[in-house]
Design an enzyme around this catalytic site. Sequence first.
Site, PDB file in Angstrom:
ATOM      1  N   TYR A 183       0.836  -1.210   0.000  1.00  0.00           N
ATOM      2  CA  TYR A 183       0.000   0.000   0.000  1.00  0.00           C
ATOM      3  C   TYR A 183       0.873   1.265   0.000  1.00  0.00           C
ATOM      4  O   TYR A 183       0.604   2.212  -0.742  1.00  0.00           O
ATOM      5  CB  TYR A 183      -0.885  -0.060   1.249  1.00  0.00           C
ATOM      6  CG  TYR A 183      -1.890   1.049   1.411  1.00  0.00           C
ATOM      7  CD1 TYR A 183      -3.052   1.090   0.638  1.00  0.00           C
ATOM      8  CD2 TYR A 183      -1.698   2.038   2.374  1.00  0.00           C
ATOM      9  CE1 TYR A 183      -3.993   2.094   0.826  1.00  0.00           C
ATOM     10  CE2 TYR A 183      -2.641   3.037   2.565  1.00  0.00           C
ATOM     11  CZ  TYR A 183      -3.786   3.066   1.786  1.00  0.00           C
ATOM     12  OH  TYR A 183      -4.713   4.055   1.973  1.00  0.00           O
ATOM     13  N   LYS A 198       0.738   3.933  -2.993  1.00  0.00           N
ATOM     14  CA  LYS A 198       0.284   5.300  -2.701  1.00  0.00           C
ATOM     15  C   LYS A 198       1.352   6.323  -3.052  1.00  0.00           C
ATOM     16  O   LYS A 198       1.040   7.462  -3.392  1.00  0.00           O
ATOM     17  CB  LYS A 198      -0.123   5.413  -1.220  1.00  0.00           C
ATOM     18  CG  LYS A 198      -1.447   4.720  -0.906  1.00  0.00           C
ATOM     19  CD  LYS A 198      -2.589   5.247  -1.778  1.00  0.00           C
ATOM     20  CE  LYS A 198      -3.969   4.982  -1.222  1.00  0.00           C
ATOM     21  NZ  LYS A 198      -5.039   5.343  -2.169  1.00  0.00           N
TER      22      LYS A 198
END
Length: 433
Positions: A163, A167
């Site tokens: 993640y 991101k």
Amino acid sequence: MVALRFDGKVAIVTGAGGGLGRTYALELAKRGCKVVVNDLGGDRHGSSSSTSMADKVVGEIKAAGGVAVANYNSVEEGEKIVKTAIDNFGRIDIVINNAGILRDISFINMKELDWDLIFRVHVKGAYSVTKAAWPYMRDQKYGRIIVTSSNAAVYGNFGQTNYSAAKHALIGFAKALALEGAKYNILANALIPTAGSRLTATTMPQELVDALKPEYVTPLTVFMCHDSFQETGGLFEAGAGWYGQLQYYRSEGKHLPGATVETLHDNWAKITDMTKARYMPSIKEQTGELLEMLSAAPADSSSGGSGGSGDFPSNIQSSALFKEIQDGIKTDPSVVAKVKQIFVYVITDNAGKELGKFTLDFKSATPSVYVGDSTTGAAAVTVTVSDETFMNLAAGKENPQKAFMSGKIKAKGNIMLLQKLQTILDAQKKAKL
Ligand code: NAI
């Protein structure tokens, strides 16, 4: 205060069936925007799907008198989502890439699917929807694109290597899009929200989830979509009613031509010192600065010391003396330990015309003497003296005090330090004899 309206505009909000996305869709619609409420309707790990989440939000918007249509495709199918906007509303002005899932797991236990799914939804999803909307935005010379990043991108987060990486990819994506879109009035920015949602329910205590209302983030996201918002390539943050901006800062660093691994070891504190860190607004400034360094004094690989060190010019007699000082402190750096200062010498001809500059950097961890202005900081003293006078002083043919009083030596800055410097140079001379 004038109300910021979106009449005539069409927005796609991905993942708008719940959490943050739902609040964006509701607020945009309330302000006259026609909204495509996209949501796959799956669980927070990216499995399953349903139409109920998007339908529910469309129902809410319609009940409040707004205009919205549901779309149930995955963000990986951007063409279909944009087609929903075009088929229903004839245009697309705003894309809020918000859809997201989590596959939190320690790196050791991470499966390829955990990595791939995160990249497919967050990165490929944002690419796919934006890619499909881009030609419309270019043609109409108007577009507002938002990508949703995360604090995990900036700081990293345990159990979120997938993640955090995805991101961060989105920040680069928005920054590059901002450059390509500038000519077409397409602005692209990244957002870092902090809000309680079903996504954060696993990582935050319930009280915090309840307190961090998504509605605290909504005004910023909606403002970032408005005509009047002129920022592009930015990174903005919202949560708990706090709004701010995040930027990358770069240390002043150190120019070390010819550096070896050991040079870096010795200069590490200076290289990484953030006290004079600066914001680099674009890659142009950053590369420009590096090119400037290249065009400065040519690298002298033999020096291995700090500062820009070119060849000692043979047309200046004093060169040899500066070289001697350099060799001296290389052999025994401790002699200058008492004067942790930078001295710059401007050597002129007898008519006062500058022939060259020399820097005595006794301040850095590795003291050095090099040709040119100081590259490491402001000089404590700048001395202007003719080549001939400097040679005479060194040979003991002229008295430093007298030369100073008669104006043959001009000094700017802390002139008391010159006395100290003289002591060092004398000590060095003695040591050589
Ligand atoms: P949420 O889980 O409430 O909302 C995400 C929505 O995206 C869900 O409704 C889900 O069904 C939808 N979705 C998931 N995969 C999809 C796909 N392939 N296609 C279409 N829709 C899909 O979570 P939340 O918190 O509202 O998150 C929104 C965004 O903000 C996410 O990108 C998340 O990573 C990001 N974010 C949230 C933070 C927070 O504190 N809530 C912090 C940092 C980032």
